[in-house]
Design a protein around this motif. Structure first.
Motif, PDB file in Angstrom:
ATOM      1  N   LYS A   1      23.252  60.164  68.668  1.00 37.82           N
ATOM      2  CA  LYS A   1      22.525  59.556  69.780  1.00 37.82           C
ATOM      3  C   LYS A   1      22.152  58.110  69.476  1.00 37.82           C
ATOM      4  O   LYS A   1      22.274  57.228  70.350  1.00 37.82           O
ATOM      5  N   ARG A   2      21.720  57.833  68.261  1.00 37.35           N
ATOM      6  CA  ARG A   2      21.342  56.472  67.912  1.00 37.35           C
ATOM      7  C   ARG A   2      22.533  55.529  67.957  1.00 37.35           C
ATOM      8  O   ARG A   2      22.414  54.379  68.387  1.00 37.35           O
ATOM      9  N   SER A   3      23.669  56.009  67.503  1.00 38.85           N
ATOM     10  CA  SER A   3      24.854  55.148  67.467  1.00 38.85           C
ATOM     11  C   SER A   3      25.596  55.124  68.795  1.00 38.85           C
ATOM     12  O   SER A   3      26.400  54.223  69.044  1.00 38.85           O
ATOM     13  N   THR A   4      25.318  56.133  69.658  1.00 40.07           N
ATOM     14  CA  THR A   4      25.989  56.228  70.959  1.00 40.07           C
ATOM     15  C   THR A   4      24.940  56.583  72.004  1.00 40.07           C
ATOM     16  O   THR A   4      24.828  57.741  72.418  1.00 40.07           O
ATOM     17  N   PRO A   5      24.152  55.607  72.459  1.00 33.11           N
ATOM     18  CA  PRO A   5      23.018  55.905  73.350  1.00 33.11           C
ATOM     19  C   PRO A   5      23.405  56.544  74.678  1.00 33.11           C
ATOM     20  O   PRO A   5      22.542  57.115  75.349  1.00 33.11           O
ATOM     21  N   ILE A   6      24.673  56.479  75.069  1.00 28.91           N
ATOM     22  CA  ILE A   6      25.086  57.050  76.349  1.00 28.91           C
ATOM     23  C   ILE A   6      25.129  58.573  76.320  1.00 28.91           C
ATOM     24  O   ILE A   6      25.277  59.210  77.360  1.00 28.91           O
ATOM     25  N   LEU A   7      24.991  59.193  75.148  1.00 29.42           N
ATOM     26  CA  LEU A   7      25.060  60.647  75.058  1.00 29.42           C
ATOM     27  C   LEU A   7      23.883  61.303  75.779  1.00 29.42           C
ATOM     28  O   LEU A   7      22.736  60.843  75.684  1.00 29.42           O
ATOM     29  N   THR A   8      24.173  62.403  76.472  1.00 33.73           N
ATOM     30  CA  THR A   8      23.123  63.203  77.091  1.00 33.73           C
ATOM     31  C   THR A   8      22.535  64.171  76.067  1.00 33.73           C
ATOM     32  O   THR A   8      23.101  64.386  74.989  1.00 33.73           O
ATOM     33  N   ASP A   9      21.428  64.790  76.415  1.00 35.02           N
ATOM     34  CA  ASP A   9      20.816  65.772  75.522  1.00 35.02           C
ATOM     35  C   ASP A   9      21.761  66.944  75.274  1.00 35.02           C
ATOM     36  O   ASP A   9      21.812  67.494  74.167  1.00 35.02           O
ATOM     37  N   GLU A  10      22.521  67.334  76.298  1.00 29.64           N
ATOM     38  CA  GLU A  10      23.476  68.426  76.141  1.00 29.64           C
ATOM     39  C   GLU A  10      24.564  68.065  75.129  1.00 29.64           C
ATOM     40  O   GLU A  10      24.977  68.899  74.316  1.00 29.64           O
TER      41      GLU A  10
ATOM     42  N   ALA B   1      25.545  69.639  71.383  1.00 22.59           N
ATOM     43  CA  ALA B   1      26.891  70.070  71.000  1.00 22.59           C
ATOM     44  C   ALA B   1      27.275  69.527  69.625  1.00 22.59           C
ATOM     45  O   ALA B   1      27.968  70.206  68.860  1.00 22.59           O
ATOM     46  N   TYR B   2      26.833  68.321  69.309  1.00 23.83           N
ATOM     47  CA  TYR B   2      27.107  67.780  67.979  1.00 23.83           C
ATOM     48  C   TYR B   2      26.257  68.464  66.903  1.00 23.83           C
ATOM     49  O   TYR B   2      26.662  68.519  65.734  1.00 23.83           O
ATOM     50  N   ASP B   3      25.108  68.977  67.295  1.00 25.02           N
ATOM     51  CA  ASP B   3      24.265  69.727  66.354  1.00 25.02           C
ATOM     52  C   ASP B   3      24.738  71.163  66.163  1.00 25.02           C
ATOM     53  O   ASP B   3      24.399  71.805  65.162  1.00 25.02           O
ATOM     54  N   ALA B   4      25.526  71.672  67.111  1.00 27.49           N
ATOM     55  CA  ALA B   4      25.871  73.097  67.144  1.00 27.49           C
ATOM     56  C   ALA B   4      26.446  73.645  65.834  1.00 27.49           C
ATOM     57  O   ALA B   4      26.108  74.764  65.436  1.00 27.49           O
ATOM     58  N   PRO B   5      27.312  72.906  65.127  1.00 26.09           N
ATOM     59  CA  PRO B   5      27.910  73.496  63.916  1.00 26.09           C
ATOM     60  C   PRO B   5      26.934  73.721  62.772  1.00 26.09           C
ATOM     61  O   PRO B   5      27.274  74.424  61.814  1.00 26.09           O
ATOM     62  N   PHE B   6      25.715  73.160  62.852  1.00 22.82           N
ATOM     63  CA  PHE B   6      24.833  73.088  61.684  1.00 22.82           C
ATOM     64  C   PHE B   6      23.474  73.725  61.964  1.00 22.82           C
ATOM     65  O   PHE B   6      22.514  73.016  62.307  1.00 22.82           O
ATOM     66  N   PRO B   7      23.346  75.039  61.792  1.00 21.67           N
ATOM     67  CA  PRO B   7      22.050  75.685  62.019  1.00 21.67           C
ATOM     68  C   PRO B   7      20.947  75.175  61.103  1.00 21.67           C
ATOM     69  O   PRO B   7      19.782  75.128  61.493  1.00 21.67           O
ATOM     70  N   ASP B   8      21.319  74.790  59.884  1.00 24.33           N
ATOM     71  CA  ASP B   8      20.339  74.236  58.958  1.00 24.33           C
ATOM     72  C   ASP B   8      21.077  73.436  57.885  1.00 24.33           C
ATOM     73  O   ASP B   8      22.307  73.325  57.894  1.00 24.33           O
ATOM     74  N   GLY B   9      20.334  72.889  56.951  1.00 22.53           N
ATOM     75  CA  GLY B   9      20.915  71.995  55.954  1.00 22.53           C
ATOM     76  C   GLY B   9      21.931  72.630  55.038  1.00 22.53           C
ATOM     77  O   GLY B   9      22.776  71.938  54.464  1.00 22.53           O
ATOM     78  N   SER B  10      21.888  73.948  54.903  1.00 22.37           N
ATOM     79  CA  SER B  10      22.833  74.616  54.006  1.00 22.37           C
ATOM     80  C   SER B  10      24.269  74.524  54.533  1.00 22.37           C
ATOM     81  O   SER B  10      25.216  74.727  53.767  1.00 22.37           O
ATOM     82  N   TYR B  11      24.428  74.222  55.803  1.00 25.94           N
ATOM     83  CA  TYR B  11      25.749  74.092  56.407  1.00 25.94           C
ATOM     84  C   TYR B  11      26.296  72.659  56.314  1.00 25.94           C
ATOM     85  O   TYR B  11      27.392  72.396  56.793  1.00 25.94           O
ATOM     86  N   LYS B  12      25.550  71.749  55.716  1.00 30.33           N
ATOM     87  CA  LYS B  12      25.872  70.325  55.822  1.00 30.33           C
ATOM     88  C   LYS B  12      26.448  69.717  54.557  1.00 30.33           C
ATOM     89  O   LYS B  12      26.377  68.497  54.354  1.00 30.33           O
ATOM     90  N   ALA B  13      27.059  70.513  53.701  1.00 34.50           N
ATOM     91  CA  ALA B  13      27.638  69.940  52.481  1.00 34.50           C
ATOM     92  C   ALA B  13      28.709  68.909  52.825  1.00 34.50           C
ATOM     93  O   ALA B  13      28.786  67.852  52.196  1.00 34.50           O
TER      94      ALA B  13
ATOM     95  N   GLU C   1      33.791  58.275  72.753  1.00 39.91           N
ATOM     96  CA  GLU C   1      32.883  58.527  73.866  1.00 39.91           C
ATOM     97  C   GLU C   1      33.233  57.658  75.075  1.00 39.91           C
ATOM     98  O   GLU C   1      32.711  57.870  76.168  1.00 39.91           O
ATOM     99  N   TRP C   2      34.101  56.693  74.887  1.00 39.56           N
ATOM    100  CA  TRP C   2      34.711  55.919  75.975  1.00 39.56           C
ATOM    101  C   TRP C   2      36.193  56.303  76.077  1.00 39.56           C
ATOM    102  O   TRP C   2      37.028  55.525  76.495  1.00 39.56           O
ATOM    103  N   GLY C   3      36.482  57.549  75.722  1.00 42.09           N
ATOM    104  CA  GLY C   3      37.846  57.971  75.447  1.00 42.09           C
ATOM    105  C   GLY C   3      38.762  58.085  76.647  1.00 42.09           C
ATOM    106  O   GLY C   3      39.978  57.933  76.499  1.00 42.09           O
TER     107      GLY C   3
END
Length: 298
Positions: free
Chosen positions: A180-189, A193-205, A282-284
């Motif tokens: 969101k910070r790097s691409t302000p045009i993103l909606t909350d939805e 979706a970008y957060d979806a793969p990572f339920p918590d920090g253990s998934y972020k190796a 995002e301007w794809g």
């Protein structure tokens, strides 16, 4: 190799993402891991668009480009790297290396027997993807390249160093918030979706490791492979190319991309997305249509 698998329910009803998941769990050398990919369009299409995402995104990043490619009659394949998206996520940071990811892509392409490939890449999708064609030149015939580089051991500058340090010191950094910070045009939805793969920090190796793997020193793994790739693009590439630049990218923006443009034999002047940042996909839709027109597909 110990790995985590994000529950499917986190990927339900994502905005502008109607694509059914596909999985491989028998790739040579990766038999204990399950890889996810999008595979849409006719298998016998004249062109296959291989869309490679980067850090810390996943194939969702290509949701605005995929429909344009499909409308041209092409096949579109968009894999998730291990550690990202719907692919399995090894939990040990040390499991993530340059060749771990590159060899996965080589095995993936061979398993699906992809041919007549248009490589579509950005960020780590380019750092890895641009090293593939010299290994299997008969499979690739076109390129769409955005905000990336070929890393051959040169320092990347203060902007990248600050990003690398931030990730190293923020093991559970908010992926959606960064997008969101790097691409302000993103909606909350879309942020969700970008957060979806990572339920918590253990998934972020993978998220933690990718910045550390960028080859900014000549002794780092991947430099020799990337030098071979650079020579291929400079001297042996015979395919058509298209470049788009998100002009607001502070690290892999105009200066970095102008250098890359000069390295790719026959690459035309780039398309400039004035408001686009690092995640220029995002301007794809506009980029995809322009590339298809350039290639003569529409």
């Amino acid at each position: 190799m110990k790995a985590l698998r994000t529950n499917d329910d986190r990927f339900e009803n994502l905005k502008d993402w109607p694509y059914s998941p596909n999985y491989l769990d028998d790739l040579k050398g990766y038999e204990t891991l399950r890889a996810h990919y999008v595979d849409e369009g006719p298998k016998d299409a004249k062109h296959t668009f291989l869309c490679l995402h980067g850090e810390p995104s996943w194939s969702y990043l290509y949701r605005k480009m995929i429909p344009e490619f499909l409308d041209s009659g092409a096949r579109v394949v968009a894999p998730d790297f291990f550690g990202f998206g719907r692919s399995d996520k090894p939990v040990d940071d040390a499991d993530y290396t340059f060749h771990f990811h590159r060899n996965y892509l080589l095995a993936f392409i061979e398993k699906l027997d992809l041919k007549n490939i248009t490589l579509v890449c950005q960020d780590w999708g380019g750092l890895l993807g641009l090293t593939l064609p010299f290994e299997m030149p008969d499979r690739f015939n076109r390129l769409i390249v955005m905000n990336t580089t070929i890393a051959v051991g040169r320092p990347a500058g203060d902007g990248f160093n600050a990003w690398r340090d931030y990730v190293a010191n923020t093991p559970d950094f908010p992926v959606g918030g960064l997008m969101k910070r790097s691409t302000p045009i993103l909606t909350d939805e879309e942020v969700s979706a970008y957060d979806a793969p990572f339920p918590d920090g253990s998934y972020k190796a993978g998220v933690r490791r990718f910045p550390q793997l960028v080859m900014t020193d000549p002794a780092m793994e991947g430099v020799n492979t990337s030098k071979k790739a650079l020579k291929f693009w400079q001297e042996k590439w015979k395919g058509k190319s298209f470049m788009a630049i998100g002009m607001q990218d502070p690290v892999l923006g105009p200066l970095a991309m102008q250098w890359l443009n000069e390295q790719i034999k026959g690459c035309p002047s780039p398309m400039e997305i004035a408001d686009g940042g690092h995640f220029v996909q995002e301007w794809g839709a506009e980029i995809a249509r322009s590339a298809l027109k350039h290639f003569g597909d529409i």
